[in-house]
Design a protein around this motif. Structure first.
Motif, mmCIF file in Angstrom:
data_model
loop_
_atom_site.group_PDB
_atom_site.id
_atom_site.type_symbol
_atom_site.label_atom_id
_atom_site.label_comp_id
_atom_site.label_asym_id
_atom_site.label_seq_id
_atom_site.Cartn_x
_atom_site.Cartn_y
_atom_site.Cartn_z
ATOM 1 N N VAL A 1 -6.093 4.940 -21.444
ATOM 2 C CA VAL A 1 -6.063 5.824 -20.275
ATOM 3 C C VAL A 1 -7.200 6.835 -20.330
ATOM 4 O O VAL A 1 -7.916 7.045 -19.352
ATOM 5 C CB VAL A 1 -4.702 6.539 -20.157
ATOM 6 N N THR B 1 -3.255 7.718 -24.186
ATOM 7 C CA THR B 1 -4.005 8.776 -23.500
ATOM 8 C C THR B 1 -5.227 9.181 -24.310
ATOM 9 O O THR B 1 -6.357 8.853 -23.963
ATOM 10 C CB THR B 1 -3.099 9.979 -23.217
ATOM 11 N N GLY C 1 -2.156 13.999 -14.516
ATOM 12 C CA GLY C 1 -2.553 12.912 -15.418
ATOM 13 C C GLY C 1 -2.408 11.578 -14.720
ATOM 14 O O GLY C 1 -2.422 11.495 -13.487
ATOM 15 N N SER D 1 -3.912 16.903 -28.945
ATOM 16 C CA SER D 1 -5.122 16.101 -29.096
ATOM 17 C C SER D 1 -5.823 16.453 -30.410
ATOM 18 O O SER D 1 -5.830 17.601 -30.843
ATOM 19 C CB SER D 1 -6.067 16.314 -27.912
ATOM 20 N N CYS E 1 -9.014 4.668 -26.527
ATOM 21 C CA CYS E 1 -7.750 4.848 -25.818
ATOM 22 C C CYS E 1 -7.853 4.244 -24.414
ATOM 23 O O CYS E 1 -8.884 4.342 -23.760
ATOM 24 C CB CYS E 1 -7.391 6.323 -25.722
ATOM 25 N N THR F 1 -11.200 10.250 -27.705
ATOM 26 C CA THR F 1 -10.685 8.953 -27.261
ATOM 27 C C THR F 1 -11.023 7.827 -28.231
ATOM 28 O O THR F 1 -10.712 6.668 -27.971
ATOM 29 C CB THR F 1 -11.227 8.611 -25.860
ATOM 30 N N GLU G 1 -5.273 13.119 -20.987
ATOM 31 C CA GLU G 1 -3.977 13.533 -21.493
ATOM 32 C C GLU G 1 -2.887 13.284 -20.443
ATOM 33 O O GLU G 1 -3.148 13.162 -19.252
ATOM 34 C CB GLU G 1 -3.999 15.027 -21.865
ATOM 35 N N SER G 2 -1.648 13.272 -20.912
ATOM 36 C CA SER G 2 -0.511 12.932 -20.070
ATOM 37 C C SER G 2 -0.291 13.931 -18.937
ATOM 38 O O SER G 2 -0.646 15.105 -19.029
ATOM 39 C CB SER G 2 0.762 12.864 -20.923
ATOM 40 N N PRO H 1 2.395 7.861 -20.091
ATOM 41 C CA PRO H 1 1.654 9.126 -20.114
ATOM 42 C C PRO H 1 2.309 10.224 -19.272
ATOM 43 O O PRO H 1 1.696 10.800 -18.375
ATOM 44 C CB PRO H 1 0.282 8.735 -19.562
#
Length: 313
Positions: free
Chosen positions: A173, A30, A193, A139, A171, A149, A176-177, A90
């Motif tokens: 994705v 993520t 997400g 994060s 990253c 990222t 964030e999840s 995620p």
């Protein structure tokens, strides 16, 4: 330190830093996380201090797999179903804390819940294997600012506050999840997400869109202002105003940067935070205009981040 693949020596060094109460920034699928030993109150306190994060805003606990959760939370049958389908991945699950959990109380910010996920990145998983304890990892950026990222974003935002940064490139994705609250009779998404409501409903039946009290959230991502660049954002922009940068999507003539010229929401999500950072330059622009993003699938999560980034600060 840079590692595009799992480097056993670097992982061992990072694990040693964490076991001694240090902070390690590491990649997930993520965003980059700021990791600390989740069982150490002192280490968790360092996370809050490094980010300038409000003490009422809880952290996510990262685990290697579902088997680690029994000592942390009180899962139910829905947990088994969603983890079989979406872990590692995620998806963060909010559950009741075990009263005897070794996870630091500060992780839950005074609530009787805990947010847990199993990341799907080889470096993150190797690090959890090496540490052999859960990691609290929000994060790796100053609280409220654009999420990182890349490792460069981490260094730019947190600098010497981090003891070690593991660089494994961008990253995959980029958002964030998804956060799913399993403490309710009907599960509720607290933060959208990459795992969508439609995917969860196909497995669980009804899934609500929930919200927490912003003054006492049970998961990250609930604050009204978050993910914010320095410049003001104007959303759903069809054109640019004088002085603005234009962040496009799909067919956006004249855009300074385009999240996805092909209109691919996954590509747009992966590019969102990096492109916001690239345009966040007060020497060049007075604001950032963002083209409309379809509010379907992953677009729901993208629009959530943009709305919070544009909120009054």
């Amino acid at each position: 330190m840079t590692s595009s693949v799992v480097d056993p020596e670097l992982i061992a060094r990072a694990a040693d830093v964490l076991k001694r109460g240090g902070l390690v920034a590491f990649p997930t699928e993520t965003v980059y996380g700021l990791g600390a030993d989740a069982t150490s109150e002192a280490a968790v306190a360092r996370v809050f201090a490094a980010k300038g994060r409000p003490a009422f805003n809880p952290l996510i606990v990262h685990v290697r797999d579902a088997g680690w959760v029994a000592g942390i939370a009180q899962p139910d049958g829905r947990f088994d179903a969603v983890t079989r389908a979406f872990w590692p991945g995620p998806l963060t699950l909010v559950m009741r804390r075990r009263p005897d959990t070794p996870v630091a109380a500060a992780v839950s910010a005074g609530k009787d819940t805990v947010a847990v996920r199993a990341p799907d990145h080889p470096v993150a998983r190797a690090l959890l294997d090496a540490v052999k304890r859960p990691l609290a990892a929000p994060s790796a950026n100053p609280s409220g600012r654009v999420s990182p990222t890349t490792a460069g974003h981490v260094r730019e935002g947190l600098g010497a506050a981090v003891d070690l940064v593991i660089d494994a490139g961008p990253c995959r994705v980029g958002l964030e999840s998804t956060v799913l609250d399993l403490t309710r009779h009907v599960p509720a998404i607290l933060r959208p997400g990459a795992i969508t409501r439609e995917q969860l409903q196909a497995l669980l039946g009804q899934v609500d869109i929930g919200a927490d009290d912003a003054a006492a959230p049970s998961s990250p991502g609930q604050l009204p202002s978050h993910y914010a660049p320095r410049l003001p954002l104007r959303l759903n922009a069809r054109d640019r105003r004088p002085g603005e940068a234009l962040l496009g999507f799909a067919d956006s003539p004249g855009a300074d940067l385009n999240l996805s010229p092909a209109g691919d929401l996954a590509e747009a999500a992966a590019n969102l935070f990096a492109m916001l950072r690239a345009l966040d330059d007060p020497a060049r622009f007075s604001g950032i205009a963002v083209a409309p993003i379809p509010a379907v699938g992953l677009g729901v999560a993208i629009n959530d981040r943009l709305a919070r980034a544009a909120a009054p600060r």
